[in-house]
Design a protein around this motif. Structure first.
Motif, PDB file in Angstrom:
ATOM      1  N   PHE A  93      38.641  36.736  39.867  1.00  0.00           N
ATOM      2  CA  PHE A  93      38.520  35.752  40.955  1.00  0.00           C
ATOM      3  C   PHE A  93      38.339  34.368  40.334  1.00  0.00           C
ATOM      4  O   PHE A  93      37.804  34.253  39.237  1.00  0.00           O
ATOM      5  N   THR A  94      38.755  33.331  41.072  1.00  0.00           N
ATOM      6  CA  THR A  94      38.583  31.981  40.542  1.00  0.00           C
ATOM      7  C   THR A  94      37.815  31.118  41.532  1.00  0.00           C
ATOM      8  O   THR A  94      38.086  31.148  42.735  1.00  0.00           O
ATOM      9  N   LYS A 109      33.515  29.300  48.530  1.00  0.00           N
ATOM     10  CA  LYS A 109      32.334  29.974  49.093  1.00  0.00           C
ATOM     11  C   LYS A 109      32.740  31.330  49.705  1.00  0.00           C
ATOM     12  O   LYS A 109      31.987  32.293  49.653  1.00  0.00           O
ATOM     13  N   GLN A 110      33.960  31.362  50.313  1.00  0.00           N
ATOM     14  CA  GLN A 110      34.449  32.630  50.871  1.00  0.00           C
ATOM     15  C   GLN A 110      34.715  33.640  49.743  1.00  0.00           C
ATOM     16  O   GLN A 110      34.467  34.828  49.908  1.00  0.00           O
ATOM     17  N   VAL A 111      35.246  33.124  48.632  1.00  0.00           N
ATOM     18  CA  VAL A 111      35.573  34.001  47.505  1.00  0.00           C
ATOM     19  C   VAL A 111      34.311  34.668  46.963  1.00  0.00           C
ATOM     20  O   VAL A 111      34.338  35.830  46.557  1.00  0.00           O
ATOM     21  N   ILE A 115      33.643  38.541  45.795  1.00  0.00           N
ATOM     22  CA  ILE A 115      33.156  38.917  44.459  1.00  0.00           C
ATOM     23  C   ILE A 115      31.967  39.873  44.588  1.00  0.00           C
ATOM     24  O   ILE A 115      31.910  40.904  43.926  1.00  0.00           O
ATOM     25  N   LEU A 116      31.046  39.538  45.501  1.00  0.00           N
ATOM     26  CA  LEU A 116      29.855  40.372  45.664  1.00  0.00           C
ATOM     27  C   LEU A 116      30.220  41.767  46.144  1.00  0.00           C
ATOM     28  O   LEU A 116      29.638  42.759  45.698  1.00  0.00           O
ATOM     29  N   VAL A 196      35.374  37.805  36.220  1.00  0.00           N
ATOM     30  CA  VAL A 196      36.047  39.074  35.958  1.00  0.00           C
ATOM     31  C   VAL A 196      35.049  40.186  36.224  1.00  0.00           C
ATOM     32  O   VAL A 196      33.988  40.241  35.603  1.00  0.00           O
ATOM     33  N   VAL A 197      35.355  41.040  37.200  1.00  0.00           N
ATOM     34  CA  VAL A 197      34.474  42.157  37.538  1.00  0.00           C
ATOM     35  C   VAL A 197      35.088  43.427  36.960  1.00  0.00           C
ATOM     36  O   VAL A 197      36.228  43.764  37.268  1.00  0.00           O
ATOM     37  N   ARG A 198      34.311  44.104  36.092  1.00  0.00           N
ATOM     38  CA  ARG A 198      34.821  45.319  35.459  1.00  0.00           C
ATOM     39  C   ARG A 198      34.017  46.529  35.907  1.00  0.00           C
ATOM     40  O   ARG A 198      32.898  46.384  36.327  1.00  0.00           O
TER      41      ARG A 198
END
Lengths: 198, 147
Positions: A93-94, A109-111, A115-116, A196-198
């Motif tokens: 995500f950026t 803020k929506q992104v 992410i969460l 980056v969520v792994r």
């Protein structure tokens, strides 16, 4: 000619005596997700083959790697268990900052919500916050600036409940411009933080 | 005498700390099914989900078992039953993305999706089997080693 036959015979004889070549190996190249070109080289002693087509196979034999064509069914039959154990790919995500502030833009803020939920979805989340800069300044300056941006976002994620041990901040400085520019050009779209969520 | 002893134990304590700091985490077990173990420095640890991996770890799976690992450079390695996977050499600089990754499959089956290290420089990642050395120039492949 006779030399080659003798050598081949010697290899076979050595294998039979030592059982050293009993464990034969197989390599299968798989297609890329987006159809890009791909390759794996397979080297056995001084012999090398390069697999570059999806489902191309190299089998180790006493006389070097031998290639043939396999299929998704064959791969599934032999490697199904290993493939099923594959972890989810990283999701990226950026986030963009309001210019000159430590504050996300409205869209970003929506992104953050997305992410969460991505973090919550993963069994053992491991989050990398990567700071990027535009091309103004030296590498040393931008590495520090990128790190500072990443630390800001890391702190924000921790405030939102992500465990501190699961989030790491790093910087890529100006090495990975989202919008390519010559060195020294100011470009707001390059001042960003990637998560980056792994 | 006791001062000398204190100095020695302080020294060994600081050495011990620097050793554990050097053994950095390079990967994380994300999926684990059945019997999964890790051999590290002569000992054996359970390979449960969430276990952090270090260089030189050997990951083993039993019958009907499998394991899935994410490496620090986003490489994904997963092994099927009766496998022995060794993380021989690993170095990765997340800022420059330069690195080196050598793994070996001594037995069993392995699926690989290569990550940043292989993407940054061709042939900076290899997978060895008892008979061959694979140079990673693309992303996805599978390897098996028969007994």
């Amino acid at each position: 000619m006779t030399d080659r036959i003798v050598r081949a015979f010697a290899i076979v004889a050595t294998c039979a005596l030592l059982g050293a070549c009993a464990s034969s190996g197989t390599v299968v190249l798989l297609p890329e997700k987006d159809g890009r070109s791909t390759a794996v080289s397979v080297k056995q002693g001084d012999k090398e083959v390069v697999l570059s087509e999806p489902y191309a196979v190299a089998n180790a034999t006493a006389t070097g790697p031998r290639t043939y064509q396999s299929s998704s069914q064959e791969v599934e039959a032999k490697f199904g268990s290993a493939l099923a154990a594959q972890p989810s790919r990283a999701a990226s995500f950026t986030l963009y900052f309001v210019e000159g502030k430590d504050e996300f833009t409205e869209e970003s803020k929506q992104v953050v919500d997305r992410i969460l939920s991505e973090i919550a979805r993963r069994p053992v989340p491991d989050v990398l916050v990567v700071g990027h800069t535009d091309a103004v300044g030296t590498d040393a300056f931008n590495d520090a600036l990128g790190q500072q941006r990443a630390e800001t976002v890391r702190a924000a994620l921790i405030r939102l409940g992500v465990p501190a041990n699961d989030v790491r901040a790093i910087s890529r400085g100006k090495r990975e411009l989202a919008v390519p520019t010559p060195d020294g050009v100011a470009e707001p779209r390059n001042r960003r933080v990637e998560i980056v969520v792994r | 005498m006791s001062i000398r002893w204190a100095c020695c134990s302080l020294l060994s304590l600081s050495l011990g700390l620097s050793v554990s700091a050097a053994a950095a985490d390079i990967g994380l077990i994300k999926t684990s099914k059945g019997q999964v173990t890790i051999e590290r420095e002569g000992g054996t640890l359970p390979g449960t989900v969430g276990t952090r991996l270090q260089m030189s770890d050997i990951v083993k799976t039993g019958a009907n078992s499998s394991v899935g690992i994410t490496m620090d450079d986003d490489s994904l390695l997963s092994a099927g039953p009766n496998s022995v996977l060794s993380l021989d050499r690993y170095a990765f600089d997340p800022t420059t993305r330069n690195g080196r990754f050598d793994a070996s499959l001594n037995k069993g089956t392995l699926a690989v999706i290569s990550g940043r290290i292989a993407k940054q420089a061709p042939d900076s990642m290899t997978v060895r089997t008892p008979t061959a050395i694979l140079g990673v120039r693309g992303t996805e492949f599978v390897v098996s080693v028969n007994d």
